[in-house]
Design a protein around this motif. Structure first.
Motif, PDB file in Angstrom:
ATOM      1  N   ASN A 695       0.883  -1.328  -0.374  1.00  0.00           N
ATOM      2  CA  ASN A 695       0.064  -0.143   0.143  1.00  0.00           C
ATOM      3  C   ASN A 695       1.139   1.488   0.158  1.00  0.00           C
ATOM      4  OD1 ASN A 695      -1.806   2.168   0.292  1.00  0.00           O
ATOM      5  ND2 ASN A 695      -2.646   1.604   2.157  1.00  0.00           N
ATOM      6  N   PRO A 696       0.652   1.933  -1.313  1.00  0.00           N
ATOM      7  CA  PRO A 696       2.288   2.945  -1.491  1.00  0.00           C
ATOM      8  C   PRO A 696       1.620   4.340  -0.452  1.00  0.00           C
ATOM      9  CG  PRO A 696       0.350   2.931  -3.330  1.00  0.00           C
ATOM     10  CD  PRO A 696       0.394   1.343  -2.527  1.00  0.00           C
ATOM     11  N   LEU A 700       3.117   4.160   6.853  1.00  0.00           N
ATOM     12  CA  LEU A 700       4.231   3.587   8.298  1.00  0.00           C
ATOM     13  C   LEU A 700       5.168   3.028   7.227  1.00  0.00           C
ATOM     14  CD1 LEU A 700       2.524   1.184  10.885  1.00  0.00           C
ATOM     15  CD2 LEU A 700       3.799   3.796  11.232  1.00  0.00           C
ATOM     16  N   ASN A 701       4.889   3.907   5.645  1.00  0.00           N
ATOM     17  CA  ASN A 701       6.200   2.558   4.695  1.00  0.00           C
ATOM     18  C   ASN A 701       7.380   3.161   4.996  1.00  0.00           C
ATOM     19  OD1 ASN A 701       4.575   1.084   3.507  1.00  0.00           O
ATOM     20  ND2 ASN A 701       3.782   2.559   2.169  1.00  0.00           N
ATOM     21  N   ASN A 702       7.857   4.838   5.451  1.00  0.00           N
ATOM     22  CA  ASN A 702       9.053   6.227   5.649  1.00  0.00           C
ATOM     23  C   ASN A 702       9.295   5.222   6.589  1.00  0.00           C
ATOM     24  OD1 ASN A 702       8.133   7.182   3.223  1.00  0.00           O
ATOM     25  ND2 ASN A 702       7.721   8.677   4.710  1.00  0.00           N
ATOM     26  N   GLN A 703       8.616   4.879   7.473  1.00  0.00           N
ATOM     27  CA  GLN A 703       9.479   4.101   8.994  1.00  0.00           C
ATOM     28  C   GLN A 703       9.444   2.899   9.032  1.00  0.00           C
ATOM     29  OE1 GLN A 703       7.847   4.777  12.665  1.00  0.00           O
ATOM     30  NE2 GLN A 703       6.166   6.085  11.377  1.00  0.00           N
ATOM     31  N   ALA A 704       9.055   1.386   8.028  1.00  0.00           N
ATOM     32  CA  ALA A 704       9.664   0.150   8.186  1.00  0.00           C
ATOM     33  C   ALA A 704      10.863   0.881   6.175  1.00  0.00           C
ATOM     34  CB  ALA A 704       8.368   0.236   7.067  1.00  0.00           C
ATOM     35  N   CYS A 716      10.921  -7.292   9.780  1.00  0.00           N
ATOM     36  CA  CYS A 716      11.230  -6.170  10.269  1.00  0.00           C
ATOM     37  C   CYS A 716       9.903  -5.622   9.588  1.00  0.00           C
ATOM     38  CB  CYS A 716      11.969  -5.481  10.485  1.00  0.00           C
ATOM     39  SG  CYS A 716      12.241  -3.579  10.474  1.00  0.00           S
ATOM     40  N   ARG A 717       9.974  -5.504   8.478  1.00  0.00           N
ATOM     41  CA  ARG A 717       8.255  -4.942   7.975  1.00  0.00           C
ATOM     42  C   ARG A 717       6.983  -5.448   7.957  1.00  0.00           C
ATOM     43  NH1 ARG A 717       8.685  -1.957   3.107  1.00  0.00           N
ATOM     44  NH2 ARG A 717       7.320  -3.068   1.628  1.00  0.00           N
ATOM     45  N   TYR A 718       7.062  -7.295   8.047  1.00  0.00           N
ATOM     46  CA  TYR A 718       5.442  -7.553   8.746  1.00  0.00           C
ATOM     47  C   TYR A 718       5.590  -7.065   9.687  1.00  0.00           C
ATOM     48  CZ  TYR A 718       2.142 -11.219   9.646  1.00  0.00           C
ATOM     49  OH  TYR A 718       1.156 -12.000   9.819  1.00  0.00           O
ATOM     50  N   ASP A 719       6.727  -6.809  10.732  1.00  0.00           N
ATOM     51  CA  ASP A 719       6.004  -6.326  11.888  1.00  0.00           C
ATOM     52  C   ASP A 719       5.190  -4.897  11.906  1.00  0.00           C
ATOM     53  OD1 ASP A 719       6.467  -8.931  12.448  1.00  0.00           O
ATOM     54  OD2 ASP A 719       7.363  -8.604  14.134  1.00  0.00           O
ATOM     55  N   ILE A 720       6.007  -4.149  10.924  1.00  0.00           N
ATOM     56  CA  ILE A 720       5.301  -2.905  11.263  1.00  0.00           C
ATOM     57  C   ILE A 720       4.472  -2.576  10.162  1.00  0.00           C
ATOM     58  CG2 ILE A 720       6.858  -0.258  11.133  1.00  0.00           C
ATOM     59  CD1 ILE A 720       9.406  -1.046  11.049  1.00  0.00           C
ATOM     60  N   LEU A 721       4.202  -2.436   9.733  1.00  0.00           N
ATOM     61  CA  LEU A 721       3.221  -2.869   8.456  1.00  0.00           C
ATOM     62  C   LEU A 721       2.211  -4.022   8.492  1.00  0.00           C
ATOM     63  CD1 LEU A 721       4.838  -2.933   4.778  1.00  0.00           C
ATOM     64  CD2 LEU A 721       4.541  -0.242   6.463  1.00  0.00           C
ATOM     65  N   VAL A 722       2.467  -5.181   9.134  1.00  0.00           N
ATOM     66  CA  VAL A 722       0.580  -5.651   9.375  1.00  0.00           C
ATOM     67  C   VAL A 722       0.323  -5.337  11.317  1.00  0.00           C
ATOM     68  CG1 VAL A 722      -0.268  -7.669   9.193  1.00  0.00           C
ATOM     69  CG2 VAL A 722       1.663  -7.276   7.753  1.00  0.00           C
TER      70      VAL A 722
END
Length: 855
Positions: A695-696, A700-704, A716-722
């Motif tokens: 999802n552009p 939270l994309n920038n923090q990820a 790491c990306r899963y835990d931030i974005l999901v």
């Protein structure tokens, strides 16, 4: 139905003896479930039933049990099912721990006594001490001398021992592990133990916390320890005895100094002991009274006159006597574990090795007995037959320090410093047996004299050629798994699952997962919130996120373990170490280590398995056999075909849901009962998000992108974005990197073994691992034969040839000429001597002939 073996049996039913509970559970366990409304109606009915019936039953002599109408089990408080006298009968104490030497005065909490009560406290079912009632009606006990560490049973009588109707437990602590707040301190302890050696004299001083002794005047007593009887026989015993008093009626001001005198009446023969500060109201040497003890130490300061006149000669005689004794005792070296090859391995192998408190890099590397070392570890477990211990020391480069190269090298121990079950008799008495057989002898041979070669003959460092690193696996984050053979995957099931099981070694480690929440909203992802474990018939240890604070809660057999006073606990078949509220390590006799770390709102669990577990493990952390292809096996043996297929991975994880009869967890709340106990252990209705949505517009994309960099970034990306939590994502990143570092630290290394210097020569280099080089040279007048430099090769062998130093040719010629000249001179002198004797004989014969003719 076939019953489970004891090691696989779980904690049982929280209401197993409650008739109301049986109606709930008998038809609703296993695969079936019950509605939420039905469950709460049943719980309400149970609660009413308990309220109506608790007055009829008592916890006196029933602590830990679940009765028909109420409970005396530790979980009853949070479940609201306690019998009315639970706190009065099943007691806690403050403090809950004290020195193995005894003398700690502690209060019995939440229990009240009559002023006329005659309190008797019984420890370990056999050691009685006299307690008392204070002005506020609180009962007090005095801990006794115990020849064991760990939790021991406590029973309390208020009628002078007729009936012991209150029960609890007491933690007996090794003097070296006891917090300094609870013991008398020898100021400048080195001076105490070198007193009487050259240039060491003057006054000695000790201090103590005055609250440890409730008296205006105190006595300062010396007690001695010795072991009698033939070693390793049934008559081998340890013995503490009162020797004499250094002061009587001394003000209880927390300090005492004196000028040591040589002990009288033969007491100078006692070489090991401790000082005790106790009330002057007690007779000299009275057992089990409130007191502050010093640590046990070498009694150099009171030894005989011959020691003060010639401490080196006195110590050498003692060293030689010890050398002779060691020659007669059985060899224990063959059964102790080898040391890790590097400092990194030693600090990472937490299932088998633990920091030696006498040489700790985290506390400034004050290594009195191991100069040149920066850190030492001890093998956690004593050897099986002889109760022996292993110690391993390392220098600033991370290399092992060997006694063959340095006085500061690693030394094994005939008696493990921390003792070993069943304790109570030599050589398994904590601390003291080690002093008798390993430490005093070090003073004799190394510290009070310069004869370490005798000591190191019997206590040589073991190198690391037989050492095998453990394998590690980890669960972290949301949650993600890395198996023993390096397979990584994610499984977001909700329930209780088997992380590791070994039928052969009788080990179980289980994990509980709960949904992640964001501002109270449940997210379709889970996290690990508790782990529970057991090996053989050990205590069951559970570690879970503590909702009351930011730490971890540790339970032993469903009862919370406190770590406010001590960080180390000896339990039944297991050790637990918790230096901080977010850090717990569990160690089993087999060498298994389980590390639990809290990072933010997540729990990271690392399991370390020795090589002996190869080919014997199953579960979510895989088969430990070096083959990644068969790691992910369902309970029916079927292998996951596609490690990238999240649905197939989900089915694999679900298959490892624990069975009700083998669950090790504690269910001490309505939430845990309704969510995990009374329903299937894998929640089939919970379907997680299997992959990270693209999802552009996600804020939270920038923090990820900033946080999740490099290897393992997908977790790491899963835990931030999901999971919707940058904090969780960062904790996942840290956990992943920590595991990578751990695996690197535990990588096997090649050791070629120690190389000796040549006779009449020397060597440079004391590292013996792969690619290490050792150079050799000879003393003046000698020529080197063999290799001047040798390198440790990948096959574990040294390059080149053995090195020796031979007499140089010119020196040999001079020596040969000298020998020939000397022989020639001897021949000449002998010839002259014989010729002279012959001439004298001829002269004597002529004179005799002349006298004969004259007559």
């Amino acid at each position: 139905m076939e019953s489970l073996p004891a090691w696989k049996a779980g904690n049982g039913d929280p209401y197993e003896e409650s008739p109301k509970a049986s109606s709930i559970s008998s038809s609703n366990r296993g695969e079936g479930g019950i509605s939420t409304s039905s469950l709460y109606m049943a719980l309400a009915s149970l609660s009413c039933h308990l309220d109506e019936s608790t007055l009829g039953e008592t916890c006196a002599e029933n602590c830990g049990k679940k009765l028909n109408s109420c409970s005396c089990h530790p979980t009853c408080g949070s479940l609201g099912s306690c019998c009315s006298d639970y706190k009065e009968s099943c007691v806690n104490t403050s403090p809950y721990s004290g020195s193995i030497l005894g003398g700690t005065d502690f209060v019995v909490l939440d229990a009240y006594f009559n002023k006329s009560s005659d309190i008797v406290c019984r420890f370990d079912n056999k050691s009685n001490t006299v307690g008392y009632v204070d002005e506020e009606g609180r009962g007090h006990c005095i801990s006794p001398l115990l020849y064991e560490t760990g939790w021991v049973s406590l029973q309390i009588s208020s009628d002078n021992g007729t009936r012991f109707n209150r029960a609890g437990s007491w933690l007996s602590v090794h003097t070296g592990k006891l917090d300094s707040r609870f013991k008398a301190i020898l100021v400048n302890s080195t001076k105490w133990q070198y007193y009487g050696t050259p240039n060491v004299g003057g006054n000695l001083q000790m201090t103590w916390n005055t609250t440890l002794v409730n008296a205006e005047k105190v006595n300062i007593e010396l007690w001695g320890y010795r072991e009698t009887g033939e070693p390793y026989s049934e008559y081998w015993q340890g013995e503490w005895l009162y020797l004499y008093s250094l002061a009587k009626d001394h003000p209880n001001n927390g300090s005492f100094s004196f000028f040591p005198k040589i002990a009288e009446d033969g007491f100078s023969s006692w070489e090991l002991g401790a000082l005790r500060v106790s009330s002057s109201s007690y007779p000299n040497g009275m057992w089990n009274v409130q007191a502050a003890w010093s640590e046990d130490h070498a009694l150099a300061w009171h030894l005989e006159e011959s020691f003060r006149q010639n401490s080196t000669g006195w110590a050498l005689d003692k060293c030689l006597d010890w050398d002779q004794l060691e020659n007669e005792l059985p060899d224990f070296l063959a059964e102790i574990i080898d040391c890790p090859c590097t400092l990194a391995q030693a600090r990472a192998d937490t299932g088998r090795f633990h920091t030696d408190y006498g040489c700790d890099i985290e506390k400034g590397s004050v290594c009195t007995y191991h100069p040149g070392s920066v850190h030492c570890v001890r093998a956690i477990q004593a050897s099986p037959r002889y109760g022996a211990g292993q110690q391993c020391c390392y220098d600033s480069t991370g290399a092992q320090v060997l006694t063959a190269d340095s006085i500061g090298g690693s030394t094994p121990d005939r008696a493990h410093d921390w003792g070993s079950p069943p304790f109570k008799k030599p050589p398994r008495i904590p601390g003291l047996s080690h002093w008798i057989y390993d430490v005093l002898s070090f003073y004799y041979c190394c510290l009070w004299s310069d004869n370490c070669h005798y000591y190191f003959k019997h206590r040589p460092s073991s190198d690391c050629r037989r050492y095998q690193s453990p394998s590690s696996a980890v669960v972290f984050g949301d949650p993600h798994f890395i198996t023993f053979d390096g397979v990584s995957y994610s499984f977001n099931g909700k329930g209780e699952y088997t992380l590791v099981i070994s039928e052969e070694k009788q080990l179980i480690v289980q994990g509980r997962t709960e949904p992640v929440k964001d501002s109270g909203t449940t997210i379709k992802a889970t996290k690990l919130t508790a782990v529970a474990m057991r090996e053989r018939l050990s205590d069951i240890i559970e570690v879970r996120l503590d909702g009351r604070n930011d730490g971890l809660e540790v339970l032993r057999n469903q009862q919370t373990l406190p770590f406010a006073e001590q960080t180390w606990m000896d339990l039944q078949g297991v050790f637990v170490f918790s230096p901080t509220s977010t850090n717990v390590t569990i160690m089993f006799p087999s060498g298994v280590g389980v590390e639990v770390r809290r990072r933010g709102e997540t729990m990271t669990t690392t399991v370390l398995l020795p090589e002996e577990f190869k080919d014997s493990t199953l579960g979510l952390l895989g088969k430990m056999n070096g083959d990644a292809k068969d790691d992910l096996a369902l309970t029916n043996g079927q292998l996951v075909q596609n490690h990238s297929n999240p649905e197939e991975l989900f089915n694999f994880g679900a298959s490892w849901a624990v069975q009700n009869t083998s669950a090790l967890f504690t269910y001490d709340s309505e939430y845990l009962l309704s969510t995990y106990y009374f329903v299937p252990r894998h929640d089939t209705s919970f379907i997680p998000v299997f992959s990270v949505p693209e999802n552009p517009d996600d804020p939270l994309n920038n923090q990820a992108a900033d946080i999740c960099i490099g290897e393992g970034s997908q977790f790491c990306r899963y835990d931030i974005l999901v999971g919707r939590s940058p904090l969780m994502g960062n904790a996942t990143r840290v956990s992943f990197q920590s595991h990578v570092s751990l695996v690197d630290d535990l990588k096997p290394v090649i050791s070629c073994g120690w190389l000796p210097p040549p006779t009449n020569g020397k060597k440079q280099g004391t590292t013996y691992l792969q690619r290490a080089k050792v150079q050799f040279s000879c003393d003046e007048g000698y020529t080197l034969r063999g290799s001047a430099e040798r390198t440790c090769q990948s096959n574990g062998k040294w390059s080149g040839e053995d090195t020796s130093c031979l007499i140089s040719n010119n020196i040999a010629g001079i020596v040969a000429g000298s020998v020939v000249g000397t022989l020639t001179l001897i021949v000449i002198i002998t010839t002259i001597f014989l010729h002279s004797r012959k001439q004298k004989r001829k002269t004597a014969d002529s004179e005799e002939d002349g006298r004969s003719n004259t007559s």
